[in-house]
Design a protein around this motif. Structure first.
Motif, PDB file in Angstrom:
ATOM      1  N   THR A 254       0.842  -1.175  -0.036  1.00  0.00           N
ATOM      2  CA  THR A 254       0.324   0.038  -0.096  1.00  0.00           C
ATOM      3  C   THR A 254       0.908   1.257   0.113  1.00  0.00           C
ATOM      4  OG1 THR A 254      -0.112  -0.160   2.546  1.00  0.00           O
ATOM      5  CG2 THR A 254      -1.790  -1.029   1.156  1.00  0.00           C
ATOM      6  N   VAL A 257      -0.185   5.247   3.030  1.00  0.00           N
ATOM      7  CA  VAL A 257      -0.756   4.860   4.221  1.00  0.00           C
ATOM      8  C   VAL A 257       0.323   4.937   5.505  1.00  0.00           C
ATOM      9  CG1 VAL A 257      -1.742   2.938   5.272  1.00  0.00           C
ATOM     10  CG2 VAL A 257      -2.376   3.356   3.059  1.00  0.00           C
ATOM     11  N   ASN A 478      -3.487   0.500  -3.522  1.00  0.00           N
ATOM     12  CA  ASN A 478      -4.210   1.582  -3.934  1.00  0.00           C
ATOM     13  C   ASN A 478      -4.070   2.268  -5.217  1.00  0.00           C
ATOM     14  OD1 ASN A 478      -2.144   2.936  -2.845  1.00  0.00           O
ATOM     15  ND2 ASN A 478      -3.470   3.589  -1.087  1.00  0.00           N
TER      16      ASN A 478
END
Length: 927
Positions: A254, A257, A478
């Motif tokens: 990810t 984050v 993402n």
């Protein structure tokens, strides 16, 4: 020997220096926790394989008078909690057995890093001693194990690797057994690619568990060479790895984050300390791949059949040391084909796994009951040494999320618990299976077998063909898009291997009926059963016509109130509530009902009740059939079907017409297979008194336009045993003199248990004529059907009392034209709980006598019947001579429904006493 002495001196010196340093630092009581807690990866690439350096210094206390007393072993356990998505793969490298480890003989290929004792709390360039960190062989209750031997103490220290299955499934490393070391600052480096040649300079083995140092008053690293003047008391032995380069560590996939690594230290006596260290932000997410796929296949290729489901989900994982690992899967959404639905019998005999037994949110394994299990599975995750087995269970329903499942898999001290939801389309039943918030774990393959057989969780489509299974996969990365895949299910035969049908399915539902006894005039429960086979159209509506004379005793039976029926049909009314306390009053119950639903040879059967209800859709009466839809852990509410009851006004035959039968309930197509209605209220349904052969006929519609009209023979018995002795009386009043128009009252009475009457024919004596001049306004058939006969056409009234009803039937008597006869019919329009129409033919017989014939009376119990025809200006009869003379008699012929005939000559009752008195009075007055 000299080398041995120098080594011993070095060991003693190291211990003294450590104690001295620690004592110097412990002038004041330390706060439990870490004074240094840092974790640094060498690379931030998403899915990359960095080396990670962990620098820890634990606060401890030592008494000044004895710095190295036993109390200096103050902490007992350290736990490291890696960031979510950071993954270790314990079976990426060869493993060292415990035997080899104890003998300092671990293979070089099993080294995955090094553990460094830093005596001054500084960097490794200060006084330091380091030993190899090995990937250890695990037992079945461990996911992974790292081990090293504490310098000088020759004491094994292990870090047990496990997943945080109570929260985010991140990686934990916890020391075991309890740490009892005389030092508190250490630096651990774990290699991302342990077999890389870049680590050859640190891949070493020595007879003294890999100690490398130089000694000349101070200690310095021995791997890079001793400082000038230093003397190496242990010369390290280096080795190269010949194992393939497979990633041991993997960064989260990810980006954007916030990531954190945390640690906990536990002290003897109970104190704890906690620390956090920011983990560098992940970069390069766009370089990662994500290419999952799913294949789902039924356990049978037959249509309209109970089925299980086999699914194989694959997420390709790379083992390249230079290529970032693919993104983990965050969510999946599987859309099964339309027509492949939940089978209504899926939960029959099942229970739900209670929330308290799922162990979700804990580190423990789920302990769901066996009867909540609906499938088996294997879960292959790269972070575990091998695939782990598991099962799928039904979970307790939640508001808005009724069909929940739990996937539980256990192995290698890892207890996976994942919750999914099945969402059926409320109008079609098409299923969507969703798993959201999946852990950031490198799932490689996921195989699920949902049980099939005759109680399979699913039912296959009605028609042969190839149907798509569409899947969507959401990555944890993402920056990547949602991926989609498609596979297909093929159904190439009908149920039980029958040939596929083209066009609409066949439709030949069965009908069976019966009464407990066939004895005429006896109260006997009626049972009616409709059923169909797999592979046929489902039933959508039913009409049933009873035989003539089959009736019911409605006397004393109240209607189920409309408010209660509205409650039954309201959204959210629970089936369990109906089971516990029926909405309709028990006094209105007239029967019971059962229905079977589902594909396969073992439909689910649910029981319910039948209640009498009031007028509905223009019908005078109705039934409310109520079936609580409760199966296993699921309460789907209530199936309530209203059945309109029409009573033929001429034959009194009852036709029951159901509302459309429900086809789907809470997203589950019912696939109704069986309907049974028992009208079994005591002393309710009543057999005819006519023993002719009749039938019970049904009209059944199918969901693809089919229609069937099965019928079953019905015949009462022992009609000849019934008595038949009704009484008929005729009274004339009013215009009794010659050319008068008398009023007529006819009274019919019968005793309980007699055969009902089929024909009544009355021939008046000569002298009673039909006055055509008084046949005025006639009610046309159109007006009669509309219940709008003109008032002028009403020439009398009639009342019929029956033991079947609370109140008599009452109505007007009118003249209505009959195309087949010259004279109009005398028609009795009786109204009450239902309407009855009795038509009498008027004619004359030889000699001019007037005859009235009711030739097709319904087979219905009548205790008394009164017909009153007006006299005077509306009187149809005219006397040819006075009725006060010699008594006159009519001729009556009555025929019972059982064929018995009764002939009589009832006297025309007249009251002439008033006329006589009047004559005498007039005579006296005239004198």
């Amino acid at each position: 020997m000299m080398l041995g002495r120098k080594a011993l001196v070095a060991v003693m010196a190291v211990a003294l220096v450590i104690c001295a340093v620690a004592a110097g630092k412990a002038e004041a009581a330390a706060t439990p926790g870490f004074s240094i807690f840092k974790a640094t990866p060498t690379d931030t690439q998403a899915g990359g394989h960095p080396d990670v350096k962990i620098d820890l210094e634990v606060n401890i206390d030592r008494p000044e008078e004895d710095p190295c007393a036993e109390v200096c072993l103050a902490f007992r356990r350290i736990a490291l909690h890696w960031p979510s998505g950071f993954i270790g793969n314990p079976h990426a490298t060869p493993k060292c057995t415990l035997t080899d480890f104890n003998q300092a003989n671990c293979p070089a290929e099993s080294q995955v890093g090094r553990f460094t004792l830093a005596s001054f709390g500084g960097e490794e360039s200060d006084i330091a001693i380091f030993v190899p960190l090995y990937n250890m062989e695990t037992n079945p209750n461990q996911a992974g194990l790292l081990g090293f031997t504490a310098p000088f103490l020759n004491f094994p220290i292990f870090f047990e690797l496990s997943g945080r299955t109570d929260s985010d499934y991140g990686l934990d490393a916890i020391t075991t057994p309890q740490v009892r070391l005389g030092f508190n600052h250490f630096i651990t480096t774990i290699w991302g690619i342990p077999q890389s040649s870049a680590h050859d300079k640190d891949r070493f083995i020595t007879p003294l568990t890999g100690v490398g140092a130089c000694y000349e008053g101070i200690f310095a690293p021995g791997i890079e060479g001793c400082p000038p003047g230093g003397e190496a008391f242990v010369s390290p032995t280096y080795a190269k790895s010949t194992a393939p380069e497979i990633p041991f560590l993997q960064n989260p996939t990810t980006c954007g984050v916030s990531l954190t690594m945390t640690g906990d230290v536990e002290y003897y006596g109970g104190p704890h300390g906690h620390a956090e260290s920011a983990w560098p932000a992940t970069t390069g997410c766009q370089q990662a791949s994500f290419d999952p796929s799913l294949v789902a296949k039924p356990t049978t290729p037959q249509t309209d059949t109970a089925s299980g489901l086999d699914t194989d989900l694959r997420v390709p994982q790379t083992q390249s040391p230079i290529t970032p690992s693919p993104s983990e899967m965050r969510a999946t959404r599987i859309t099964l084909p339309e027509g492949f639905t939940i089978n209504p019998n899926a939960a029959d005999g099942k229970i739900a796994c209670p929330e308290t037994q799922t162990a979700v949110g804990t580190l423990f394994a789920a302990v769901c009951p066996e009867f909540s299990k609906i499938g088996s599975l294997t879960l292959d995750v790269a972070a575990l040494p091998a695939p782990i087995p598991g099962a799928m269970y039904l979970l307790e329903p939640q508001p808005g999320n009724r069909y929940r499942v739990l996937i539980a898999a256990d192995g290698f001290a890892t207890h996976v618990k994942l919750i999914g939801s099945v969402h059926p389309d409320p109008s079609t039943g098409q299923l969507i299976l969703e798993f959201n918030d999946l852990p950031q774990a490198p799932l490689q393959e996921f195989n699920v077998h949902i049980f099939g057989s005759e109680r399979g969780l699913f039912a296959t489509p009605d028609h042969c063909g190839t149907y798509p299974v569409k899947s969507e996969f959401v990555p944890w990365n993402n920056t990547l898009t949602i991926r989609q895949s498609e596979s297909f299910m093929t159904f190439d035969s009908g149920p039980n291997g029958s040939p596929c049908e083209s066009g609409p399915l066949r439709f030949s539902p069965g009908l069976s009926t019966g009464t407990a006894t066939s004895t005429a005039a006896a109260h006997s429960p009626l049972s009616l059963v409709l059923d169909r086979n797999d592979g046929e159209q489902t039933m959508t509506g039913v009409t049933v016509k009873t035989p003539p004379g089959f009736a019911a005793t409605l006397k004393g039976v109240p209607y189920c109130p409309e408010a209660a029926i509205d409650r039954l049909n309201s959204s959210g009314y629970p089936g369990l509530s109906e089971q516990a306390n029926a909405a309709c009053p028990s006094a209105s119950q007239v029967g019971s009902a059962n229905a079977g639903a589902g594909a396969g040879t073992h439909p689910i059967y649910v029981g319910g009740k039948v209640f009498l209800a009031g007028p509905y859709k223009g019908s005078p009466l109705s039934l409310e059939v109520v079936l609580p839809a409760v199966s296993g852990p699921y309460d789907l509410g209530v199936i309530a079907v209203r059945v309109a009851l029409d009573v033929d006004p001429v034959t009194a035959q009852v036709t029951a017409k159901s509302d459309p039968l429900p086809q789907i309930l809470e997203g589950i197509p019912l696939r109704t297979r069986y309907i049974r209605v028992n009208l079994d209220r005591p002393a309710f349904t009543l057999n005819p008194t006519n023993c002719d052969e009749f039938s019970i006929a049904a009209g059944i519609s199918g969901d693809e336009g089919g229609f069937a009209s099965p019928s079953r023979r019905f015949q009462a018995t022992n009609c000849s045993d019934l008595p038949y002795e009704p009484k008929l009386s005729l009274t004339l009043s009013g215009g009794l003199k010659r050319r008068g128009h008398p009023a007529v009252t006819a009274t019919f009475t019968a005793q309980p248990g007699e055969a009902n009457t089929r024909l009544v024919q009355v021939t008046l004596p000569k002298g009673e004529l039909l006055d055509n001049a008084h046949i005025g306004t006639i009610c046309t058939r159109v007006d009669f059907a509309r219940d709008s006969c003109p008032a002028e056409s009403k020439i009398g009234t009639a009342t019929a009392s029956t033991p079947l009803l609370d109140d008599p039937l009452r109505g007007d008597v009118v003249l209505r034209p009959n195309p087949a006869h010259k004279l109009p019919d005398l028609v009795l329009d009786l109204e009450g709980q239902f309407d009855i129409e009795l038509a009498a033919k008027i004619d004359t017989v030889k000699g001019g006598s007037l005859r009235t014939t009711f030739e097709s009376l319904p087979d219905a119990a009548v205790s008394s019947f009164t017909l009153k025809l007006a006299g005077g200006s509306k009187g149809l009869l005219q006397n040819s001579k006075s009725l006060c003379g010699k008594p006159k008699r009519a001729t009556a012929r009555m025929v019972g429904q059982n064929g018995a005939t009764l002939n009589s000559n009832p006297k025309l009752k007249v009251n002439c006493s008033g006329n006589a008195k009047r004559k005498r009075h007039n005579g006296k007055a005239g004198r």
